[in-house]
Write a protein that holds these residues in place. Structure first.
Motif, PDB file in Angstrom:
ATOM      1  N   GLU A 208     -43.094  -4.238  67.357  1.00  0.00           N
ATOM      2  CA  GLU A 208     -42.554  -5.583  67.494  1.00  0.00           C
ATOM      3  C   GLU A 208     -41.121  -5.649  66.974  1.00  0.00           C
ATOM      4  N   ILE A 209     -40.813  -4.790  65.986  1.00  0.00           N
ATOM      5  CA  ILE A 209     -39.457  -4.749  65.419  1.00  0.00           C
ATOM      6  C   ILE A 209     -38.590  -3.769  66.183  1.00  0.00           C
ATOM      7  N   GLU A 210     -39.136  -2.589  66.433  1.00  0.00           N
ATOM      8  CA  GLU A 210     -38.429  -1.511  67.136  1.00  0.00           C
ATOM      9  C   GLU A 210     -39.316  -1.023  68.273  1.00  0.00           C
ATOM     10  N   PRO A 211     -39.185  -1.623  69.454  1.00  0.00           N
ATOM     11  CA  PRO A 211     -40.120  -1.361  70.554  1.00  0.00           C
ATOM     12  C   PRO A 211     -40.184   0.091  71.023  1.00  0.00           C
ATOM     13  N   HIS A 212     -39.167   0.884  70.751  1.00  0.00           N
ATOM     14  CA  HIS A 212     -39.118   2.241  71.315  1.00  0.00           C
ATOM     15  C   HIS A 212     -39.537   3.321  70.330  1.00  0.00           C
ATOM     16  N   VAL A 213     -39.966   2.917  69.131  1.00  0.00           N
ATOM     17  CA  VAL A 213     -40.387   3.888  68.117  1.00  0.00           C
ATOM     18  C   VAL A 213     -41.843   4.295  68.338  1.00  0.00           C
ATOM     19  N   ARG A 214     -42.101   5.585  68.151  1.00  0.00           N
ATOM     20  CA  ARG A 214     -43.481   6.075  68.170  1.00  0.00           C
ATOM     21  C   ARG A 214     -43.846   6.474  66.748  1.00  0.00           C
ATOM     22  N   CYS A 215     -44.943   5.940  66.211  1.00  0.00           N
ATOM     23  CA  CYS A 215     -45.329   6.268  64.847  1.00  0.00           C
ATOM     24  C   CYS A 215     -46.810   6.018  64.637  1.00  0.00           C
ATOM     25  N   VAL A 216     -47.322   6.425  63.474  1.00  0.00           N
ATOM     26  CA  VAL A 216     -48.723   6.170  63.112  1.00  0.00           C
ATOM     27  C   VAL A 216     -48.816   5.196  61.940  1.00  0.00           C
ATOM     28  N   GLY A 217     -47.675   4.710  61.466  1.00  0.00           N
ATOM     29  CA  GLY A 217     -47.653   3.752  60.367  1.00  0.00           C
ATOM     30  C   GLY A 217     -46.231   3.540  59.902  1.00  0.00           C
ATOM     31  N   GLY A 218     -46.010   2.433  59.206  1.00  0.00           N
ATOM     32  CA  GLY A 218     -44.641   2.167  58.783  1.00  0.00           C
ATOM     33  C   GLY A 218     -44.548   1.258  57.574  1.00  0.00           C
ATOM     34  N   ILE A 219     -43.342   1.162  57.049  1.00  0.00           N
ATOM     35  CA  ILE A 219     -42.997   0.228  55.980  1.00  0.00           C
ATOM     36  C   ILE A 219     -41.799  -0.574  56.462  1.00  0.00           C
ATOM     37  N   ARG A 220     -41.856  -1.862  56.237  1.00  0.00           N
ATOM     38  CA  ARG A 220     -40.687  -2.701  56.511  1.00  0.00           C
ATOM     39  C   ARG A 220     -39.980  -2.995  55.186  1.00  0.00           C
ATOM     40  N   VAL A 221     -38.689  -2.723  55.156  1.00  0.00           N
ATOM     41  CA  VAL A 221     -37.868  -2.985  53.967  1.00  0.00           C
ATOM     42  C   VAL A 221     -36.915  -4.110  54.336  1.00  0.00           C
ATOM     43  N   PHE A 222     -37.039  -5.240  53.672  1.00  0.00           N
ATOM     44  CA  PHE A 222     -36.353  -6.450  54.111  1.00  0.00           C
ATOM     45  C   PHE A 222     -34.895  -6.527  53.668  1.00  0.00           C
ATOM     46  N   SER A 223     -34.550  -5.912  52.518  1.00  0.00           N
ATOM     47  CA  SER A 223     -33.225  -6.152  51.934  1.00  0.00           C
ATOM     48  C   SER A 223     -32.148  -5.175  52.391  1.00  0.00           C
ATOM     49  N   THR A 224     -32.487  -4.208  53.218  1.00  0.00           N
ATOM     50  CA  THR A 224     -31.486  -3.268  53.711  1.00  0.00           C
ATOM     51  C   THR A 224     -30.512  -3.983  54.643  1.00  0.00           C
ATOM     52  N   GLY A 225     -29.237  -3.621  54.546  1.00  0.00           N
ATOM     53  CA  GLY A 225     -28.232  -4.260  55.387  1.00  0.00           C
ATOM     54  C   GLY A 225     -27.187  -3.277  55.858  1.00  0.00           C
ATOM     55  N   ILE A 226     -26.178  -3.781  56.554  1.00  0.00           N
ATOM     56  CA  ILE A 226     -25.080  -2.956  57.064  1.00  0.00           C
ATOM     57  C   ILE A 226     -23.756  -3.669  56.814  1.00  0.00           C
ATOM     58  N   VAL A 227     -22.713  -2.867  56.618  1.00  0.00           N
ATOM     59  CA  VAL A 227     -21.385  -3.397  56.313  1.00  0.00           C
ATOM     60  C   VAL A 227     -20.370  -2.300  56.576  1.00  0.00           C
ATOM     61  N   ASN A 228     -19.093  -2.663  56.662  1.00  0.00           N
ATOM     62  CA  ASN A 228     -18.012  -1.681  56.738  1.00  0.00           C
ATOM     63  C   ASN A 228     -17.426  -1.550  55.337  1.00  0.00           C
ATOM     64  N   TYR A 229     -17.691  -0.423  54.679  1.00  0.00           N
ATOM     65  CA  TYR A 229     -17.262  -0.283  53.285  1.00  0.00           C
ATOM     66  C   TYR A 229     -15.750  -0.105  53.145  1.00  0.00           C
ATOM     67  N   LYS A 230     -15.069   0.274  54.209  1.00  0.00           N
ATOM     68  CA  LYS A 230     -13.610   0.310  54.143  1.00  0.00           C
ATOM     69  C   LYS A 230     -13.059  -1.102  53.938  1.00  0.00           C
ATOM     70  N   GLN A 231     -13.660  -2.072  54.632  1.00  0.00           N
ATOM     71  CA  GLN A 231     -13.237  -3.461  54.451  1.00  0.00           C
ATOM     72  C   GLN A 231     -13.519  -3.929  53.026  1.00  0.00           C
ATOM     73  N   VAL A 232     -14.645  -3.519  52.484  1.00  0.00           N
ATOM     74  CA  VAL A 232     -14.970  -3.866  51.100  1.00  0.00           C
ATOM     75  C   VAL A 232     -13.911  -3.304  50.154  1.00  0.00           C
ATOM     76  N   CYS A 233     -13.529  -2.042  50.372  1.00  0.00           N
ATOM     77  CA  CYS A 233     -12.539  -1.404  49.504  1.00  0.00           C
ATOM     78  C   CYS A 233     -11.171  -2.081  49.598  1.00  0.00           C
ATOM     79  N   LEU A 234     -10.789  -2.467  50.792  1.00  0.00           N
ATOM     80  CA  LEU A 234      -9.505  -3.162  50.943  1.00  0.00           C
ATOM     81  C   LEU A 234      -9.512  -4.481  50.162  1.00  0.00           C
ATOM     82  N   LYS A 235     -10.638  -5.150  50.145  1.00  0.00           N
ATOM     83  CA  LYS A 235     -10.736  -6.394  49.374  1.00  0.00           C
ATOM     84  C   LYS A 235     -10.705  -6.087  47.870  1.00  0.00           C
TER      85      LYS A 235
END
Length: 409
Positions: A126-153
């Motif tokens: 339901e989250i990743e329709p194309h994954v094949r697996c026998v079980g999983g864990i959902r981790v809610f707090s993971t994110g994405i960012v551009n760390y170069k932009q963070v460094c410039l700030k």
């Protein structure tokens, strides 16, 4: 004359400069970077993930810094308008034999105070329709960012605090001058009361310049990535990771949707023949000689020989790399993948062949040397900067003296 000089303009050096300015607002702070831009090496070539902290040993600096850092990084991005997304990720077992390791990882996440959820293969789809697996864990707090932009700030804020930033300035020598230190560079000399070494891939060498014993040697490992072609990006919606082998120090190849909506696949992990060796053809005889004459490297290589061979095969065989990715998403084909940038990880290695798994901060004379700041250093950078500053001996001459009415007599 400076109160503090920081060597290294990656995310750890800049976050330390930011934390110093907050702790000592009247201090003269200098940040030196040998390249012509900030975040040029490890920070600028990482996966851009805001990690949750699920993998790390409960009670370790990595676990605490990452859990707290994932929150503070998101808050920093919100405050300063930096593009980011808390999209979450799934960690999946692709074989029945991996399920006990998945269960252990779930328990570790709970111990570390992270919001995690065990989910069925159907729920994964339901989250990743194309994954094949026998079980999983959902981790809610993971994110994405551009760390170069963070460094410039970070750099911008340091300047606003009154700090001085110098690019194209490589430290060549560190010499004592009474109670102070003199940093001799290709761009002049700078005297400072205190040195903070955040030189990343060269942190052990800078420590020795400052007459400190780093207790470990930096061994560079190159992580090579492919990128999904634009028409195949639909295969990945968030981040997809395999269950890691707890006996191997790398996570295994995985899929990461980047903040620019591209999807990176990888990395593998192979020895780099140059500390800043981002290409297979990069070579530095001195760098390589340091590694192959170091007993700890051969002990590590012997311990992980089988996994190391597989990593090398993936480095030179696109077909082998593709097969590893197909364990997660069977639809991925070799023609769907194009090479993209590589990163180099500065891994601190002890003489006995054991990896320094946590942060390694070595005190010196009027100095502190950050000799291992592994992933999740970018995620944890605000926490790491504060922790480094907390280890600096009290600088009474920089404290603001507040005179109350009763003191005036």
């Amino acid at each position: 004359m400076f109160d503090f000089a920081i060597v290294g303009g990656g995310i750890v050096g800049l976050s330390t400069g930011l934390a110093l300015g907050k702790r000592y607002p009247h201090a003269r702070i200098l940040v030196l970077e040998k390249e012509n831009q900030w975040a040029f090496h490890q920070t600028g070539n990482n996966s851009g993930v805001i990690h949750s902290g699920i993998y790390y040993k409960p009670g370790s600096f990595k676990a605490k810094f990452c859990r707290d850092g994932s929150r503070s990084m998101v808050e920093f991005c919100q405050e300063h308008g930096i593009d980011h997304e808390v999209c979450g990720k799934v960690i999946v077992a692709t074989e029945e034999q991996e399920l006990p390791r998945l269960e252990n990882l779930y328990k570790r996440g709970l111990e570390n105070g992270i919001k995690v959820q065990k989910i069925s293969p159907e729920a994964v789809k339901e989250i990743e329709p194309h994954v094949r697996c026998v079980g999983g864990i959902r981790v809610f707090s993971t994110g994405i960012v551009n760390y170069k932009q963070v460094c410039l700030k970070y750099a911008e804020l340091i300047q606003q605090q009154g700090g001085e930033l110098r690019l194209n300035t490589k430290v060549l020598k560190i010499s004592p001058s009474g109670q102070n230190q003199v940093l001799e560079t290709n761009n002049g000399s700078f005297e400072t009361r205190f040195v903070i070494n955040c030189a990343g891939l060269h942190s052990d060498r800078v420590a020795k310049l400052g007459r400190a014993e780093p207790q470990a040697k930096i061994v560079p490992f190159r992580g090579e990535y492919y990128e999904l072609t634009p028409e195949k990006r639909y295969l990945v919606k968030t981040l997809i990771y395999p269950v890691p082998n707890p006996d191997f120090p790398f996570l295994g190849v995985h899929f990461t949707r980047m903040i620019d909506n591209s999807v990176h696949a990888g990395p593998n992990a192979v020895l780099s023949f140059k500390r800043e060796g981002y290409k297979k053809t990069d070579f530095n005889l001195g760098d390589l000689a340091e590694v192959i004459t170091y007993p700890g490297f051969w002990k590590l290589a012997a311990k992980h020989a089988d996994e190391g061979i597989q990593e090398i095969i993936r480095s030179f065989s696109k077909a082998a790399f593709t097969r590893s990715l197909q364990k997660l998403i069977p639809e991925v084909q070799a023609q769907d993948l194009v090479p993209t940038h590589a990163g180099v990880r500065a891994q601190a290695l002890k003489n006995d062949g054991s990896l320094v798994d946590d942060f390694l901060i070595v005190p010196g004379q009027n100095s502190i040397h950050v000799c291992n700041a592994p992933s999740p250093a970018a995620t944890s950078s605000l926490e790491i900067g504060t922790a480094i500053v907390a280890q600096i001996p009290h600088q009474s001459h920089l404290e603001t003296v507040v005179i109350t009415a009763g003191d005036r007599g």
